[in-house]
Scaffold this motif. Structure first.
Motif, PDB file in Angstrom:
ATOM      1  N   SER A   1       0.888  -1.237  -0.142  1.00 53.15           N
ATOM      2  CA  SER A   1       0.057   0.025  -0.086  1.00 53.15           C
ATOM      3  C   SER A   1       0.807   1.387   0.012  1.00 53.15           C
ATOM      4  CB  SER A   1      -1.074   0.013   1.267  1.00 53.15           C
ATOM      5  OG  SER A   1      -0.283   0.016   2.491  1.00 53.15           O
ATOM      6  N   GLY A   2       0.550   2.201  -0.898  1.00 55.76           N
ATOM      7  CA  GLY A   2       1.632   3.398  -1.014  1.00 55.76           C
ATOM      8  C   GLY A   2       2.551   3.170  -1.513  1.00 55.76           C
TER       9      GLY A   2
ATOM     10  N   ALA B   1       1.448   7.825  -2.968  1.00 52.25           N
ATOM     11  CA  ALA B   1       0.384   7.400  -2.054  1.00 52.25           C
ATOM     12  C   ALA B   1      -0.716   6.601  -3.174  1.00 52.25           C
ATOM     13  CB  ALA B   1      -0.463   8.823  -1.621  1.00 52.25           C
ATOM     14  N   THR B   2      -0.859   7.279  -4.348  1.00 56.82           N
ATOM     15  CA  THR B   2      -1.572   6.459  -5.323  1.00 56.82           C
ATOM     16  C   THR B   2      -0.624   6.174  -6.456  1.00 56.82           C
ATOM     17  OG1 THR B   2      -2.467   8.304  -6.066  1.00 56.82           O
ATOM     18  CG2 THR B   2      -3.817   7.176  -4.479  1.00 56.82           C
TER      19      THR B   2
ATOM     20  N   GLU C   1      -5.647   2.671  -2.461  1.00 63.30           N
ATOM     21  CA  GLU C   1      -4.315   3.148  -2.565  1.00 63.30           C
ATOM     22  C   GLU C   1      -4.161   1.865  -3.542  1.00 63.30           C
ATOM     23  OE1 GLU C   1      -1.913   2.830   1.035  1.00 63.30           O
ATOM     24  OE2 GLU C   1      -3.421   4.677   1.951  1.00 63.30           O
TER      25      GLU C   1
END
Ligand SMILES: [Zn+2]
Length: 410
Positions: free
Chosen positions: A101-102, A124-125, A177
């Motif tokens: 994630s991230g 972050a994305t 995410e």
């Protein structure tokens, strides 16, 4: 691995038949890689394959440029110098992509499994195009033309459609995410010369445990990885053709309490909802007042610190925390016993950040299994060990799996 196939309102569960077998070609290739330079005769001796079989397979591999002859070696007993073989390292390169994630991380290997370089990206994305750009950047930095990239292996902590590679769902990566679900398709389009694979991280870790244990592994071997999510894999023996089979296993979604908390998979009381590391941190905060700071997401930095603090309370046998750990282990054993009894497991390996709790934690699991559960098949000789996840080893294992797949298709 389990997959979710959404069909309107209904959700179907499927099971991937993808097995990893050590074929004779793969066996020979891996042996050459490990021991090169090596002669055909030495390969036949070590693999116990007939010299004719070895010769045929080696000729095929030379023709396909996987390996090359490097000239005569030292005199053998009969005085003739054997021709030695080596992996043709520059034939191609393999990249592994770990999805967090991230962020994500790309690692580049040659086909001798030498690490050439890596790039970790924190965003972050992000989407598939970002991953493609990072791969190009990595190849260009190492002066490798795109066509030399022959394999890409995406390691994903969640569920996906085994047919299409489309990402379905991850308990440990929040939806906003998450990389776009067609990442495998985009990679295939962008790098047409490469085979693109995707594996659940638990499956790769099980395969890595299997490789580490080699022929000494007690099989069936169950490997369970406990972090922000719980994943696993199983190594089985196929006695008919004397091969081992590695099977990814969604052990995190075994239901251990049907009144338990809802799981993101749609069921209630899955092992993951009760025994993930955030579930443990939550219970330690609620019941023992530890005040641990943590996040539910995969790879969250603060979770490492939370586990260190939890481990110090466990080692110190903190009277407030111990009942929490005991309950935790009891629930974990509920899940383990189900698999042990179902599959006649001989050997359990538990890894992930939970292994930071150390050898006393393994003892507590052994004691709980002995005192509170009946193991129908393997009660006398089941062994249980903790292992720590080495990220390099997991990526290298994914690279090996990619090479095995390339062999099947070559
Ligand atoms: Zn679940």
């Amino acid at each position: 691995m389990m997959l979710f196939i959404s069909d309107g309102e209904r959700i179907h569960y499927g099971f991937s038949q993808k097995l990893i077998k050590n074929s004779n070609s793969t066996l020979l290739f891996n042996l050459i890689r490990k021991e090169m330079p090596i002669s055909r005769a030495a390969l036949a001796k070590k693999t116990r394959l007939s010299p004719t079989t070895v010769s045929i397979l080696i000729d095929e591999m030379i023709q396909n440029k996987w390996i090359c002859e490097t000239g005569p070696g030292e005199n053998s007993d009969r005085g003739r110098k054997p021709i030695l073989l080596e992996v043709n390292a520059s034939r191609g390169y393999v990249i592994t992509i770990e999805i967090y994630s991230g962020g994500y991380k790309c690692t580049l290997y040659d086909i001798c499994l030498k690490k050439i370089g890596d790039i970790g990206v924190r965003m972050a994305t992000y989407n598939s195009r970002d991953i493609c750009s990072t791969i190009s950047e990595l190849l260009e930095a190492k002066h490798i033309v795109h066509d030399r990239l022959i394999g890409i292996h995406v390691i994903f902590p969640g569920l996906f459609d085994a047919e299409t590679g489309k990402l379905r769902f991850s308990v440990v990566i929040p939806f906003d995410e998450m990389v776009d679900t067609n990442v495998v398709e985009v990679l295939k389009e962008q790098f047409a010369k490469a085979i693109v694979m995707i594996s659940n991280n638990g499956g790769v870790i099980a395969f890595s445990e299997f490789i580490a244990e080699g022929d000494n592994a007690g099989v069936p071997l169950l490997s369970v990885n406990i972090d922000e999510g719980i994943s696993g894999g199983m190594v089985l023996n196929d006695a008919r053709n004397n091969t081992k089979i590695c099977l990814p296993l969604e052990i995190g979604h075994i239901i251990v309490d049907n009144d338990g908390p809802p799981c993101k998979c749609g069921n209630r009381g899955c092992l993951e909802t009760l025994c993930s590391t955030p579930a443990l941190f939550h219970a330690l905060n609620e019941r023992a007042g530890l005040g641990l700071k943590f996040r539910e997401t995969f790879g969250a930095e603060c979770n490492h610190a939370a586990m260190e603090i939890a481990a110090s309370h466990f080692r110190a046998k903190d009277p407030k925390a111990m009942p929490v750990f005991q309950d935790y282990v009891y629930k974990l054993c509920c899940g383990l016993v189900s698999v042990v009894n179902l599959c006649n497991i001989k050997c359990i390996h538990i890894g992930g950040s939970i292994s930071k709790l150390g050898s006393d934690f393994a003892d507590l699991i052994r004691q709980t299994l002995r005192e509170h559960f009946v193991m129908l098949n393997a009660s006398l000789d089941i062994s249980l060990e903790l292992f720590s996840n080495d990220n390099e080893r997991i990526c290298r294992t994914a690279a090996i799996m990619t090479m095995d797949e390339l062999f099947k298709n070559s």
